[in-house]
Structures are given as structure tokens and as C-alpha cells.
Scaffold this active site. Structure first.
Site, mmCIF file in Angstrom:
data_model
loop_
_atom_site.group_PDB
_atom_site.id
_atom_site.type_symbol
_atom_site.label_atom_id
_atom_site.label_comp_id
_atom_site.label_asym_id
_atom_site.label_seq_id
_atom_site.Cartn_x
_atom_site.Cartn_y
_atom_site.Cartn_z
ATOM 1 N N ASP A 175 0.868 -1.172 0.000
ATOM 2 C CA ASP A 175 0.000 0.000 0.000
ATOM 3 C C ASP A 175 0.915 1.237 0.000
ATOM 4 O O ASP A 175 2.125 1.149 0.091
ATOM 5 C CB ASP A 175 -0.954 -0.018 1.204
ATOM 6 C CG ASP A 175 -2.162 0.893 0.987
ATOM 7 O OD1 ASP A 175 -3.178 0.719 1.670
ATOM 8 O OD2 ASP A 175 -2.081 1.779 0.090
HETATM 9 C C1 GLC Z 1 -4.317 4.460 -0.025
HETATM 10 C C2 GLC Z 1 -5.178 3.290 0.352
HETATM 11 C C3 GLC Z 1 -5.282 2.237 -0.716
HETATM 12 C C4 GLC Z 1 -5.194 2.900 -2.072
HETATM 13 C C5 GLC Z 1 -3.795 3.443 -2.208
HETATM 14 C C6 GLC Z 1 -3.577 4.145 -3.548
HETATM 15 O O1 GLC Z 1 -3.580 4.889 1.074
HETATM 16 O O2 GLC Z 1 -4.902 2.638 1.584
HETATM 17 O O3 GLC Z 1 -6.522 1.549 -0.512
HETATM 18 O O4 GLC Z 1 -5.461 1.957 -3.093
HETATM 19 O O5 GLC Z 1 -3.458 4.321 -1.148
HETATM 20 O O6 GLC Z 1 -4.381 5.277 -3.631
#
Ligand code: GLC
Length: 742
Positions: free
Chosen positions: A277
Site C-alpha cells: 500500500d
Molecule cells: C491508499 C489506500 C489504498 C489505495 C492506495 C492508492 O492509502 O490505503 O486503498 O489503493 O493508497 O491510492
């Protein structure tokens, strides 16, 4: 259509990655053999690329072969340029994965996933995901960071809005349907997106409902509650998975080789790509499990992270780790092969167009599907004296969310187009005439200002019914937006109290990103229609329901607490050794003076609030009412390899043709670990004419009756089971059966 939690969803489709042919494998291998370590590690590097042109640093990385994917591109011409640079300027011409959070629609926005789950309609959810993919592919997006199937038992958590609620089966079914919609029938079709199951795993158990907080999940809860939706998606052909920010029992998911390698790869056979993430690799330092960036790169590659989202540890340290022998280079090769396989499977290396051009018919179909899903997502929580459907056109619309084109879209709508929204006010005026009076009262749901209360009272006093449009602004749910007090924010409760004595029926239409605590206003409302954040077409969907042109059919995907102090409160709880019951609880007001220490209920309850929820999982009213009877099973005894056939008669006792979502629950009375008092094992949406009956059928296999035991082995144990079928987790149409040893 019915589904079973642990058996392979009846897709019949080979998983997208299983379609990989030997030729594709050979192409990936041939490419890998040409790559330098720098180019290999470049494929594992992902950066953020926003804006209406390709940032210079992104272009430079592409040309140097140091970039395998980007996220947050949302313009077709930017995607075109990115792929042009990759194809023409880099040494090996490898196109990029272009990712975006397409969570519940792209330009056309469907209800938030929690609302979608309330429809219990997998087919409609799949259809909406397909339209989202079609729209997103216009912008050159070929990878979406969705579906999120974090089981959530805590409505304080902001991201509950993105989830499919508290039940493993509902999350499994809706996660599978959504990924099928995104990935389509052929992954290399120009409108197919790679889907991404997230957040692996247990993010929804963040302590205190506070986002990013630690989680403490016992292994039998992990195995039986939090992991099943991901297992179902892997079996249905999920192509990528994203790790959770949180730590699982002390080890952050992003560095958790037990989760990523032992379970995901070795036990489940997941062949797809694992992406961290946002910055969750670097956050291993903040977690206190990595001493520095080199450590981060080591822990992440060893755990099995293929793509580092936004962090620079792979780019900065992985080559040195490999060339110095600190890390086995095969870990990198394996990761890059998975990335190349995905790109080949998507058709990116062949003649797949970078962007698509949808037809007006596509747009119309997307509108229709999102409207229908918004309609089926609404849950009728209360309807005293058949207040609804409306009997008169003389209504007044009062409250802050009636005309908020952006707020009705909900959270995670980066590309949602509010200009496409039809607000509830629009919809009500279209249906009941332009003279319908509207008084917003507040500037937002967070506003406490009571200056407009008298204007509201005046508008209400001229009406036969008031439509109170209440709830939460979109910003009050979503990532990092958790709330400790989940009652109606701002001055909304005061507004209800200000209108309650008028004697005009108060119909609350609540738009929110979570279950709210409504106990202090429940009695003052004559009817409540819970619309979640319904997306672009709140107006037509809700107006049809209020007018009786359509009948509410949604059911709760999450338990509604009476008080935040009850949380976590969920339907599939354990019985405990001292379960509460009416005879075993005492209310704080009734405690006799001088009561002795052991004189009170001595069971699992709170002195100051009831132990039951405000509304149970699976609950939802209709303008009709349904009876369940004639429940039959093919045998009271089945062996572990036989199928239990269940049939039940459902009767529509009301005056409206309507849909009912029949739900089948079981309880395993005695297990080698304690088992939930109820578990949803199947459901069906069935349309029944007013006054008519339908016989509906379910099948339960031994797999449906199984669970992971203390040894983490999936078993179906002999013994007696209870079975209920009905319109909520409180179903009381009952049968019992025994599973005997084969
Ligand atoms: C965010 C979220 C994740 C998302 C990613 C990209 O922090 O936790 O669900 O897909 O970053 O935006």
C-alpha cells in the site's frame, strides 16, 4: 443465484492467470533474460503520476527502464504519452501498468461499496463494476485498486464505507462479483482492468475503529472471518493483491511472509502480483520492525512484495542487496516474472489500445445500472403507520444533503463527476413538481447553526410530510476519517427535535458512509430510508422509492448499534459461557439500593444499554411483508460428502409486488472451537407478486458447514446444526440436521 463461502464461486471461468499459456511464459522469460538488475527492479517500482501531463521525473524513469507502473493517472492523453515513452524511448519497450482507485465507479458513480452490499445483488454489482472498467479504460487505466474486502465490525472506522460489511460470505460474493466486472471475460480486452483485492489482511480490525491502528486478530478469527473473502477472490481469478498498512499480531502485513508466502502463495496458490500500500514499505520503519531503508527492502522482498507503491527502497537498495548476495536474486526474478505475466495477460505488450472510446449507449447503460443499484441499496429501517410510500405530493424537503451533488457520491470518488449527479432534491421535484419547498438549514452536516430552524419549521408546517435529508458529508468517512461518536453530526438531532412536535410525518432519508447511532431520534422519526452514499443518481432512485414507484428491498450488511459503547457488535458472535437473555440482565435504573455484588445478571451485558442491536445484520423492511414457512430439508442426516437440499415457502403478505432477500443461516452447535451463534451461508433475492408465494431452494455442501480448526485445517465436523431462513439474522423459520461421519 446462491454462493458458498469456501467453495469456488460458480464462475466456471478459469482464473485469468491460469489462461497463461506456455507461449506467454516463454515471452516473459525471454524478456527477463534480457533485463539488467536495474531494469528488473524498475519493474517493481511504482510512482504517483498526477496532473494533465507526464511529470519530468516520471518520463526520465520510464526512459531509463526504472519504472514498471504508475498510479493516479486519470487523463487518456497522459496514459498515451506514458506508453509511448515506454514503447519508443526505453531499451526494452515494456509498457506500464496504469493504476487508479476506481472504487465504486469512475465518472458515473455507483453507491459506496457498503451500500452496494445492502443490495445483496451480485449480478448488479458485477454489472456496475463492468461499466466502471469501461469508463476507466478511456483514461488509459488498466489496473484498479479494488475490490476492498476487509471484513469490518466497527462502524467508527472511516473505511467501512469502502467495505462490504461484517460478513465473510457477503464480502466474498461481492468481492468476486466486483473483480469479475473489472477483469471481464478476457483480461486482454481493451476495457478489462486488473483487479486488486485489498487490504490483505485484517485492516478492518483496526483497534478502536481508528484508521491505521494495530490489529490483534486470533488465528481462528483470521482464518474463519478475515481471510475467506480473499481466498474466494483468488479462486475466482484475482490478478493482484494489496497489503494492509496494519500489523497482524505484531508483524505488519507488508513484511509478513507467513501471510504472503505461506498462506497466499503456498497454501492458496496465488500466482498474481502483490503490491504494497502507499508507502507501507517505508512505514515498516515507523512500525519499528525495520531499522532503515535497506532493511525495508530486505523485509519486503523476503515477505513477497512484488511492487513497491511510492516508496524508493527497492530502487535504492535491492540491486546492491542482490549483487552482494544479501538477497537471493531469484526473489527479484520471481517478482518480475509475475509482473511481466500480468502485463502480457493484459495484452499490454501486444496491440491492446491504450485508451478506449465508449459509445453513448455505454454511458446510458452505466447510468441505468448505477440508478438501479442505488435503488436496491436503500434500506427501509422504519415505516410506522405505512408513512411510506408518500400519499401526498405536498411535501417539504428539509436538511443539508438534499442538494449536494458531490456529497451524495461518497468517499473514494477521485474521478466522480458531480455534474452528472441528480440530487435527491432534483429527483423529488422531477417526481412531485418544481414547487416542492426546500430548506437546507445547515451549510453542511457538521454545521450547528440554528438560524434556519424557524424557516424549516415554517416549511414543514405547510406540508403533509417532511423529507428530512440527513447524514454525513462524504468527508466524514473514508481513509483516515474515523469517528468516535457515530451519531448524526452537527445540529441534525436538534433539528429533528425542533420539528418533532409539529405533528407532520418526518421521513428521514439518511446518506452516510457507515451505520450511525440513531437511538436518540428514532422515536421522533416516522420513517427512515437509509441510502448510504447512493452515488450519481440519488435523485431518481430515492424518489421512486418514496413515491412507491419502486419498493425498498435493501438489507443491512452491517449491524447498527444502539450506542457506540456496544461496538464491536455483530451478528455472527460467539455464544460465550454466559450469554445474556432478558431474564439475566438488569438495567442500571433497576438496581436495588444495597444490591449485593453477585446479585445482578451475571451474564454478558452492559448495565446501561440493552445487549441487542438497534437493527440486526440482514434487516430491512419493505412496503410489503414476507412470511417464511414450510421449511423442508431433504434429510435430517447428511454425511460430509452429501448436499443438504433446503426449500422454504416465502409469502408476500402485502399489497405491493416486491423483492425479498431470503437469507439462510446456520449454527454449528458443538465444534472443536467455539462457533458463531449464526453464520450466513446463502442468500437469494426473489421477486414475489403481492399476495403470492414462492418456494425457494438452497443447497448446502459440507464445505459450507466447515471451518478452520485449532490446527488451521479446514474441517467439517460431525454433529448437529441449526438452520434458519428468513429476512434478517433474526430469522426464526427453523430446522435442524445432523452431519454424520461418511
Ligand atoms: C491508499 C489506500 C489504498 C489505495 C492506495 C492508492 O492509502 O490505503 O486503498 O489503493 O493508497 O491510492
Amino acid at each position: 443465484m446462491e454462493f458458498h463461502a469456501n467453495s469456488r464461486p460458480q464462475t466456471g471461468q478459469p482464473t485469468c492467470l491460469e489462461q497463461n499459456t506456455n507461449a506467454l511464459e516463454a515471452r516473459a522469460r525471454a524478456l527477463l533474460d534480457q533485463m539488467t538488475w536495474g531494469e528488473k527492479i524498475g519493474q517493481m517500482h511504482q510512482v504517483d503520476s498526477t496532473g494533465d501531463q507526464v511529470p519530468n521525473h516520471v518520463a526520465a524513469l520510464i526512459e531509463q527502464g526504472q519504472l514498471g507502473s504508475v498510479l493516479n493517472v486519470s487523463h487518456g492523453q497522459v496514459a498515451q504519452e506514458i506508453q509511448r515513452l515506454a514503447r519508443q524511448k526505453s531499451r526494452l519497450d515494456i509498457p506500464l501498468l496504469i493504476a487508479r482507485d476506481v472504487i465504486h465507479g469512475f465518472k458515473t458513480v455507483a453507491p459506496i461499496p457498503l451500500g452496494q452490499a445492502a443490495s445483496f445483488n451480485a449480478d448488479l454489482i458485477r454489472e456496475n463494476a463492468r461499466h466502471a472498467a469501461q469508463e476507466a479504460s478511456q483514461a488509459g487505466i488498466n489496473w484498479t485498486f479494488s475490490p476492498m474486502t476487509d471484513v469490518v465490525r466497527d462502524p467508527r472506522w472511516g473505511r467501512v464505507a469502502e467495505s462490504y460489511g461484517e460478513d465473510p460470505l457477503l464480502n466474498s460474493v461481492m468481492g468476486v462479483a466486483t473483480l469479475q466486472g473489472y477483469q471481464g471475460s478476457a483480461l486482454d480486452h481493451p476495457t478489462s482492468l486488473a483487479a486488486c483485492g485489498k487490504h490483505f489482511v485484517g485492516y478492518g480490525a483496526s483497534e478502536a475503529g481508528r484508521d491505521y491502528n494495530t490489529t490483534n486478530i486470533p488465528v481462528n478469527e483470521l482464518r474463519n472471518i478475515y481471510l475467506p473473502p480473499f481466498k474466494a477472490m483468488v479462486e475466482a481469478g484475482l490478478t493482484t493483491i494489496m497489503t494492509s498498512f496494519g500489523d497482524i499480531d505484531g508483524v505488519p502485513a507488508t513484511a509478513n511472509d507467513w501471510l504472503l508466502r505461506d498462506i497466499l502463495r503456498d497454501e492458496w496458490g496465488f500466482k498474481g502480483v502483490i503490491v504494497s500500500d502507499w508507502d507501507s514499505t517505508v512505514q515498516l520503519i515507523t512500525h519499528g520492525i525495520a531499522a532503515g531503508y535497506r532493511d525495508v527492502a530486505t523485509l519486503s522482498i523476503q515477505a513477497g512484495i512484488d511492487i513497491e507503491m511510492v516508496g524508493n527502497c527497492y530502487l535504492g537498495y535491492l540491486e546492491d542487496l542482490v549483487t552482494t548476495g544479501a538477497i537471493d536474486g531469484r526473489l527479484v526474478d520471481d517478482a518480475v516474472m509475475r509482473i511481466l505475466r500480468l502485463k502480457l495477460s493484459l495484452g499490454l505488450m501486444d496491440d491492446r489500445p491504450v485508451t478506449t472510446t465508449p459509445t453513448p449507449a455505454d454511458q446510458e447503460a452505466a447510468t441505468k445500472a448505477a440508478t438501479r443499484l442505488a435503488e436496491q441499496s436503500c434500506v427501509l429501517l422504519k415505516n410506522d403507520n405505512q408513512t411510506l410510500p408518500l400519499k401526498s405530493k405536498k411535501i417539504a424537503v428539509i436538511g443539508p444533503l438534499a442538494d449536494k451533488a458531490a456529497d451524495q457520491l461518497g468517499t473514494w470518488v477521485f474521478d466522480g463527476d458531480p455534474s452528472r449527479s441528480i440530487t435527491l432534491l432534483d429527483g423529488l421535484r422531477d417526481r412531485f413538481g418544481d414547487t416542492v419547498p426546500f430548506e437546507p438549514v445547515f451549510t453542511s452536516t457538521r454545521d450547528h447553526n440554528q438560524d434556519r430552524f424557524d424557516a424549516a419549521r415554517k416549511a414543514a408546517s405547510t406540508a403533509d410530510a417532511v423529507i428530512l435529508t440527513l447524514g454525513e458529508d462524504a468527508i466524514l468517512s473514508g481513509e483516515a476519517h474515523s469517528r468516535a461518536d457515530i451519531s448524526l453530526p452537527g445540529g441534525q438531532e436538534a433539528l429533528i427535535n425542533h420539528l418533532a412536535d409539529l405533528g407532520v410525518p418526518l421521513i428521514a432519508v439518511i446518506m452516510a458512509g457507515r451505520p450511525l447511532v440513531l437511538s436518540s431520534v428514532l422515536e421522533k422519526l416516522d420513517a427512515i430510508l437509509y441510502a448510504w452514499h447512493p452515488g450519481s443518481f440519488a435523485g431518481p432512485a430515492i424518489a421512486r422509492l418514496l413515491a412507491g414507484d419502486a419498493v425498498p428491498s435493501g438489507k443491512l450488511p452491517m449491524t447498527f448499534p444502539r450506542h457506540v459503547g456496544q461496538i464491536p457488535i455483530y451478528y455472527n458472535h460467539k455464544n460465550t459461557g454466559r450469554p445474556p437473555s432478558p431474564s439475566r440482565v438488569v438495567h442500571i435504573e433497576d438496581i436495588p439500593i444495597g444490591a449485593e455484588q453477585t446479585s445482578l445478571g451475571m451474564s454478558s451485558f452492559h448495565l446501561d444499554i440493552p445487549y441487542t442491536p438497534e437493527f440486526p445484520f440482514g434487516y430491512g423492511l419493505s412496503y410489503s411483508a414476507f412470511d417464511y414457512d414450510k421449511l423442508t430439508i431433504n434429510s435430517p442426516h447428511i454425511t460430509a460428502n452429501e448436499t443438504l437440499l433446503v426449500s422454504v415457502r416465502v409469502t408476500n403478505k402485502g399489497a405491493y409486488d416486491a423483492d425479498e432477500i431470503a437469507q439462510l443461516y446456520i449454527q454449528d452447535r458443538v465444534g472443536s472451537i467455539t462457533r458463531p451463534v449464526r453464520e450466513l451461508k446463502a442468500f437469494q433475492r426473489v421477486g414475489i407478486k403481492a399476495g403470492a408465494s414462492e418456494i425457494i431452494h438452497f443447497k448446502l455442501t459440507a464445505t459450507d458447514l466447515g471451518f478452520y480448526n485449532r490446527k488451521e485445517v479446514f474441517v467439517t465436523e460431525p454433529g448437529w446444526f441449526d438452520l434458519w431462513v428468513g429476512g434478517s439474522a433474526a430469522a426464526d423459520c427453523h430446522a435442524a440436521f445432523e452431519v454424520t461421519a461418511a
